[in-house]
Every structure is written in structure tokens, then in C-alpha cells.
Design a protein around this motif. Sequence first.
Motif, mmCIF file in Angstrom:
data_model
loop_
_atom_site.group_PDB
_atom_site.id
_atom_site.type_symbol
_atom_site.label_atom_id
_atom_site.label_comp_id
_atom_site.label_asym_id
_atom_site.label_seq_id
_atom_site.Cartn_x
_atom_site.Cartn_y
_atom_site.Cartn_z
ATOM 1 N N ASN A 1 0.848 -1.186 0.000
ATOM 2 C CA ASN A 1 0.000 0.000 0.000
ATOM 3 C C ASN A 1 0.886 1.240 0.000
ATOM 4 O O ASN A 1 1.555 1.541 0.982
ATOM 5 C CB ASN A 1 -0.908 0.005 1.233
ATOM 6 N N TYR A 2 0.915 1.942 -1.118
ATOM 7 C CA TYR A 2 1.732 3.146 -1.268
ATOM 8 C C TYR A 2 0.902 4.129 -2.079
ATOM 9 O O TYR A 2 0.857 4.069 -3.304
ATOM 10 C CB TYR A 2 3.046 2.811 -1.982
ATOM 11 N N GLU A 3 0.218 5.017 -1.362
ATOM 12 C CA GLU A 3 -0.837 5.841 -1.946
ATOM 13 C C GLU A 3 -0.440 6.490 -3.266
ATOM 14 O O GLU A 3 -1.213 6.513 -4.224
ATOM 15 C CB GLU A 3 -1.256 6.918 -0.933
ATOM 16 N N GLU A 4 0.767 6.997 -3.325
ATOM 17 C CA GLU A 4 1.199 7.720 -4.524
ATOM 18 C C GLU A 4 1.210 6.839 -5.771
ATOM 19 O O GLU A 4 1.009 7.313 -6.891
ATOM 20 C CB GLU A 4 2.598 8.297 -4.280
ATOM 21 N N PHE A 5 1.444 5.527 -5.590
ATOM 22 C CA PHE A 5 1.591 4.627 -6.737
ATOM 23 C C PHE A 5 0.505 3.550 -6.810
ATOM 24 O O PHE A 5 0.587 2.657 -7.655
ATOM 25 C CB PHE A 5 2.966 3.951 -6.692
ATOM 26 N N ASN A 6 -0.488 3.607 -5.947
ATOM 27 C CA ASN A 6 -1.541 2.588 -5.962
ATOM 28 C C ASN A 6 -2.312 2.626 -7.287
ATOM 29 O O ASN A 6 -3.011 3.596 -7.579
ATOM 30 C CB ASN A 6 -2.513 2.797 -4.799
ATOM 31 N N SER A 7 -2.178 1.566 -8.083
ATOM 32 C CA SER A 7 -2.875 1.523 -9.377
ATOM 33 C C SER A 7 -3.337 0.113 -9.744
ATOM 34 O O SER A 7 -3.897 -0.097 -10.819
ATOM 35 C CB SER A 7 -1.966 2.055 -10.491
ATOM 36 N N CYS B 1 -9.627 -3.869 -3.794
ATOM 37 C CA CYS B 1 -8.655 -3.079 -3.035
ATOM 38 C C CYS B 1 -7.614 -2.519 -4.001
ATOM 39 O O CYS B 1 -7.151 -3.218 -4.910
ATOM 40 C CB CYS B 1 -7.985 -3.969 -1.985
ATOM 41 N N LYS B 2 -7.248 -1.264 -3.793
ATOM 42 C CA LYS B 2 -6.266 -0.609 -4.656
ATOM 43 C C LYS B 2 -4.899 -0.651 -3.989
ATOM 44 O O LYS B 2 -4.759 -0.291 -2.816
ATOM 45 C CB LYS B 2 -6.689 0.840 -4.911
ATOM 46 N N LEU C 1 -5.324 -10.131 -9.185
ATOM 47 C CA LEU C 1 -5.365 -8.881 -9.936
ATOM 48 C C LEU C 1 -6.577 -8.851 -10.861
ATOM 49 O O LEU C 1 -6.814 -9.790 -11.627
ATOM 50 C CB LEU C 1 -4.079 -8.731 -10.757
ATOM 51 N N LYS C 2 -7.340 -7.746 -10.799
ATOM 52 C CA LYS C 2 -8.546 -7.620 -11.609
ATOM 53 C C LYS C 2 -8.487 -6.461 -12.599
ATOM 54 O O LYS C 2 -9.168 -6.480 -13.619
ATOM 55 C CB LYS C 2 -9.764 -7.437 -10.693
ATOM 56 N N HIS C 3 -7.683 -5.449 -12.267
ATOM 57 C CA HIS C 3 -7.646 -4.270 -13.139
ATOM 58 C C HIS C 3 -6.379 -3.475 -12.835
ATOM 59 O O HIS C 3 -5.856 -3.519 -11.723
ATOM 60 C CB HIS C 3 -8.892 -3.405 -12.912
ATOM 61 N N VAL C 4 -5.904 -2.738 -13.844
ATOM 62 C CA VAL C 4 -4.735 -1.870 -13.676
ATOM 63 C C VAL C 4 -5.090 -0.477 -14.181
ATOM 64 O O VAL C 4 -5.623 -0.329 -15.285
ATOM 65 C CB VAL C 4 -3.517 -2.407 -14.456
ATOM 66 N N GLY C 5 -4.803 0.528 -13.365
ATOM 67 C CA GLY C 5 -5.040 1.905 -13.787
ATOM 68 C C GLY C 5 -6.156 2.570 -13.021
ATOM 69 O O GLY C 5 -6.474 2.197 -11.890
#
Length: 350
Positions: free
Chosen positions: A7-13, A37-38, A22-26
Motif C-alpha cells: 500500500n503506497y498511496e502515490e503509486f496505488n494503481s 482493493c487498490k 489482480l482484476k484491473h490496472v489503472g
Amino acid sequence: VTLAVHNYEEFNSLWIDSAGILKHVGKAKKGLPSRLCKIAFTGIAVYSPDFLDFLPEGNSSVVDAWLKAMASGRKIGTVDFSGCLWTDIGTPTAYASAVFEALKKNGETIYIHPSADCGKAEIEGYAALESGCVIGPGAYLKNCVLLPDTRVTAGIRIKDAIVGPDYLIRLEKSAKTAPAHISENMAEGFFQRPFNELECALIGAGGSDRKYYRLNNQGKSAVLMVCSSDDPDYERHIAHTEFFRRHSLPVPEMFATDKVRSQALFEDLGDLSLYSWLKCRREPAIIESMYRKALDILVRLHTSVSRNIAECPLLVCRLFDYEHLRWETGYFVERFVAGLIGMPIDNELK
């Protein structure tokens, strides 16, 4: 495929489900389940050999291969490493910030390799000088990382940069960190400029909620002290400064005060401490001369200045007696030994 994430807010993608798949990126899009969860990718992953079949020819992002694998029905799992030490060094500025942050965590501002030659240079802010660096006489460095075997010409001034043997990379300046309730009139009166034209950077925090900011504009700088409204040391600081200046002790000049907001503007004497100054190899005679200057100040403090202590009632009531000595040592043990270093402390030392 298994991705190491955190969990790193600046890079959460990355969007993952409760099982870590993994379900989605971006960015978020319509149709995504609300319970996803992001999270952020650390750059570390374990891939099976057949995953390489999803990589397109030529240059591409590994994300393209993830998406193709997911579209084909493959699952991409994750392992959460949130809380572990991780630093983004994807840009020169991020790399330098990581170096400076490592210094800060160790209570340092400067790292100088034993082989570096910088005894006749001036260094301020954060700096790291690697092996074989040679800094010419009169050169000035501030917030710089010097890579191995770098040579800096005598008299040159370099700020906010990564410097190599034959190149220099400028660092991006960080955003302002001005406090919310700053005394703008006090700062504007000194600089003769609107406050929004000033550079403002947090340079340190003292006891309680006290903070210090460096204000800068076109080469002119000052240090702003911001205290909480109930900090009893604010009045003491002001009184002590006036008393010491009156008796010629070399403390920073006080340019202005705002007693309503418990703030004061002081002369900027730079960042370099005697401790950091000694990290550069210097001639013994130069080191001795510096220590003599420090001892002269201490002698003056404990003789001619102390004889006039009655002029400063707030100093009289704060004499450094046994009680204050125990408080200071206890504070050191609690905040530095246990807090910063993480060393377990015997109850008898508390």
C-alpha cells in the motif's frame, strides 16, 4: 505469476480482490466490483516461463503482458508486503530523496567517504560524497549527491544536483511546506516580497510542536520558528536570544517576532554543524583552531555572560541543575536511544 505489492498511496494503481487476484490496472472504471482493493506494484514479481509468451515484440510494458494473460483466463496473484521498507528511485530526484532520507533516518545530514577530499569546500544541507571525490578549494555544495570519482572545480557553486565525473543532473524542487497559520506580514516585511513568492521548506522540528522553516527569495534567507500557542519555551527563546545577543554571544539575530502567533524570524546560519564539518579531512591545525573558537564561546558564556544572568529572569529560573540534567538525559534515552536507534533500555536508565 505472483506480484509483490504494498500500500503506497502515490503509486496505488492495481485493483485486487479479497483473494489477492489482480482484476484491473489503472484508474477506476465502470463495472469494477466495489470490494476491490487498490494497491501498488513494488517492481518485484515471480513469473513462470510461459508468461514470456504474452510479451509482445519490441519495447513494451510488463503491464501489457499482465492484461493479455488476464484476458486469456490466467490468474495473476499478489503477495502484500505493506510496511516493509521500499523506496521509489525511478527518477534522479527520487533517487536523491532516498539518499537524503536514509541520512535523515540515521540522524545525519552528510555522508563523506574516507577517500573523498573536501577539506577546503563549503557543504550545506544534505550531501553524499562517494569514493574518490575531490572538491576544489572554495567550492560550495548544497543538497547534492556526488558519485564516485567526481571532481568539482574550485570556487564553483552547485545546489540540488546529482553530479558525476562528467555530468550534472538537476533535481526537481519540492513543493512548499508552509504552515497553515504563518505570520505572512512578518515574513513579507523582512523580504519585501509577497509571501507566495518565497520558497519555504521545513528544515527541522524541536521539542513539543515547535517547527523550523527556511524561507528564501533570490539568495536572501531567514529561518522561521513556529511554536504552538501553549509552548512556554517560546517566550524563553525570545528572552534568551535578546540576552545572549546583548552580551555578544554568536546566536542567530532575531529579525522579527509575532507573539500572538508564537512565531519568530531568525538569521539563517546554515545547516552545517561542527559534527558534520569534521567529516571532511582537514589539517590538524585547522581543526584545533575551530575547537579553540568553540571553547572561547563556552568560556565567555560561563564567565562574563553568566555574571549578568540577573538581567534575564527567564534564564535565572532555568538553571541547568541536577533536575534538568536528569530530564535531558531521560529525554535523550527515550527519543534517541530507544526511539531513533531502537535499542532496548533497562528500566534503571529511564
